[in-house]
Design a protein around this motif. Structure first.
Motif, PDB file in Angstrom:
ATOM      1  N   TYR A  85       0.850  -1.187   0.000  1.00 22.71           N
ATOM      2  CA  TYR A  85       0.000   0.000   0.000  1.00 22.71           C
ATOM      3  C   TYR A  85       0.885   1.237   0.000  1.00 22.71           C
ATOM      4  CZ  TYR A  85      -3.673   3.260   1.412  1.00 22.71           C
ATOM      5  OH  TYR A  85      -4.559   4.318   1.461  1.00 22.71           O
ATOM      6  N   ILE A 103      -7.565  -0.460   5.990  1.00 25.32           N
ATOM      7  CA  ILE A 103      -6.190  -0.698   5.567  1.00 25.32           C
ATOM      8  C   ILE A 103      -5.269  -0.135   6.637  1.00 25.32           C
ATOM      9  CG2 ILE A 103      -4.414  -0.221   3.840  1.00 25.32           C
ATOM     10  CD1 ILE A 103      -6.624  -0.070   1.741  1.00 25.32           C
ATOM     11  N   LYS A 129      -3.796  -7.129  -5.725  1.00 30.02           N
ATOM     12  CA  LYS A 129      -3.325  -5.795  -6.109  1.00 30.02           C
ATOM     13  C   LYS A 129      -3.458  -5.670  -7.616  1.00 30.02           C
ATOM     14  CE  LYS A 129       0.506  -2.650  -5.673  1.00 30.02           C
ATOM     15  NZ  LYS A 129      -0.061  -1.465  -5.155  1.00 30.02           N
ATOM     16  N   THR A 144      -7.142   3.369  -4.327  1.00 31.50           N
ATOM     17  CA  THR A 144      -6.607   3.858  -3.058  1.00 31.50           C
ATOM     18  C   THR A 144      -6.296   5.351  -3.077  1.00 31.50           C
ATOM     19  OG1 THR A 144      -4.317   3.295  -3.623  1.00 31.50           O
ATOM     20  CG2 THR A 144      -5.625   1.599  -2.503  1.00 31.50           C
TER      21      THR A 144
END
Length: 161
Positions: A85, A103, A129, A144
């Motif tokens: 991330y 997250i 991902k 994101t």
């Protein structure tokens, strides 16, 4: 349990370490490589108490360590797992009710919650991902950067192919 490391340079195996306990890789797909380290979610038992943790192995320094996962109000579902991330190791927490996700990122052995989102229709995995800043939860795609959730069918043919 003995750990052996294979060296491409010497074309040989070498004994590295004897672990104090056994680890169970319950979610064998829950591992990532980021910043020169492998990271796994493992289960282990200590004094008849079973729990999950993160195990990391630094390839160049040949150092491993155990890091507890964040404390959650509800038990993480089997769809919870590791991701990269924004260049850091991340853990996507999906509670058993599957109606939301959060997250968390790890920095210097400290977990920080980055975001939490409720999702209409629920969240289910596996978590994959997709591109740089996209996570795929079943048929739902999470951006994101913009914090938007799309149905994959709505995006196919546009910018996800």
């Amino acid at each position: 349990m003995s750990i052996l490391i294979y060296s491409l340079k010497t074309n040989a195996w070498k004994h590295w370490w004897n672990l104090d306990r056994y680890y169970y890789l319950e979610h064998n797909g829950s591992y990532v490589f980021v910043n020169g380290c492998y990271h796994w979610i493992v289960s282990c038992s200590i004094y008849l108490r079973s729990f999950e943790m993160l195990v990391t192995f630094d390839i160049s320094a040949e150092v491993y360590k155990e890091i507890p996962l964040p404390q959650f109000e509800k038990t993480p579902s089997n769809e919870s797992g590791l991701v990269v991330y924004h260049g850091s190791i991340g853990f996507v927490y999906i509670p058993d009710d599957d109606t939301s996700f959060s997250i968390w990122t790890l920095n210097e052995d400290v977990w920080t919650q980055k975001l939490t989102m409720n999702v209409d229709g629920g969240v289910w995995g596996p978590i994959i991902k997709w591109r740089d800043d996209m996570l795929l939860f079943g048929e739902k795609l999470f951006d994101t950067n913009t914090k938007e959730i799309f149905f994959l069918n709505d995006r196919v043919g546009h910018d996800c192919v």
